[in-house]
Design an enzyme around this catalytic site. Structure first.
Site, short mmCIF file in Angstrom:
data_model
loop_
_atom_site.label_atom_id
_atom_site.label_comp_id
_atom_site.label_asym_id
_atom_site.label_seq_id
_atom_site.Cartn_x
_atom_site.Cartn_y
_atom_site.Cartn_z
N SER A 1 56.93 60.25 18.86
CA SER A 1 56.88 58.92 19.48
C SER A 1 55.92 58.01 18.72
O SER A 1 56.18 56.82 18.55
CB SER A 1 56.44 59.04 20.95
OG SER A 1 57.41 59.72 21.70
N LYS B 1 45.82 59.15 27.09
CA LYS B 1 46.61 58.34 26.16
C LYS B 1 46.40 56.87 26.51
O LYS B 1 46.95 56.36 27.47
CB LYS B 1 48.08 58.72 26.25
CG LYS B 1 48.33 60.14 25.79
CD LYS B 1 49.55 60.24 24.94
CE LYS B 1 49.67 61.66 24.41
NZ LYS B 1 50.84 61.84 23.61
N ARG C 1 57.90 71.14 16.91
CA ARG C 1 58.43 70.58 15.66
C ARG C 1 58.01 71.40 14.47
O ARG C 1 58.74 71.56 13.51
CB ARG C 1 57.93 69.14 15.48
CG ARG C 1 58.46 68.17 16.50
CD ARG C 1 57.74 66.88 16.39
NE ARG C 1 56.34 67.10 16.75
CZ ARG C 1 55.48 66.17 17.07
NH1 ARG C 1 55.84 64.92 17.04
NH2 ARG C 1 54.25 66.45 17.40
N HIS D 1 63.29 64.53 21.51
CA HIS D 1 63.16 64.85 22.94
C HIS D 1 64.54 65.05 23.56
O HIS D 1 64.76 66.01 24.31
CB HIS D 1 62.47 63.71 23.69
CG HIS D 1 61.06 63.46 23.33
ND1 HIS D 1 60.59 62.21 23.03
CD2 HIS D 1 59.98 64.29 23.23
CE1 HIS D 1 59.30 62.27 22.77
NE2 HIS D 1 58.91 63.53 22.87
#
Length: 160
Positions: A130, A42, A92, A18
């Site tokens: 994460s 989440k 990514r 990030h």
């Protein structure tokens, strides 16, 4: 300051991947707003919204054109409120692209003045998320080089 971009995400916690995107975007835009999404999907975040904002502020304190805030609701509405014309999304791998493309197209449908800029994460962070950081930390693994040095103790303390 007309060249404003928003880098949205949950950042639970912020990783070196990030931070790589933030640093690179800060060289392109007059202002980069790191927008921490209050995402009800989440469940059980490691850090509260306030803690995430504070952690990101701590690791970006030396980047003058970066601001950090939290937001709720539609990203397009937040972008309009902030006069931002660009959303930054880090990718990514190819697997990220399909979902992010769908989101970009929906955002453009809701506001055709808003563009999405996809930035590829540096190779050395292409595996990093994460979720992986939390998993490694939970089992006592080394998270050095995965997250900014300044927040390693914050993460470790969550698992004590």
């Amino acid at each position: 300051m007309n060249n404003i971009a928003i880098y949205p995400g949950s950042f639970d916690p912020i990783t070196n991947g990030h931070l790589d995107i933030i640093v690179r975007a800060s060289k392109i835009f007059d202002k980069v707003i790191v927008a921490v999404l209050e995402n009800p999907e989440k469940k059980n975040p490691l850090f509260t919204i306030e803690e995430r904002v504070e952690l990101i502020k701590r690791v970006t304190k030396d980047i003058d054109n970066v601001e950090v805030e939290s937001f709720k609701g539609l990203l397009v509405n937040y972008a309009k409120e902030k006069s931002a014309k660009v959303i930054i999304k880090g990718l990514r791998a190819v697997s990220d692209f399909e979902y992010e493309l769908q989101m970009a197209m929906m955002n453009n449908k809701l506001n055709n003045q808003l563009e999405t800029l996809f930035m590829m994460t540096s190779n050395k962070y292409s595996f990093l998320s994460s979720s992986l950081v939390k998993q490694v930390a939970m089992y006592g693994g080394c998270i050095k080089d995965l997250v900014p040095e300044e927040i390693i103790d914050d993460i470790r303390n969550k698992f004590k």
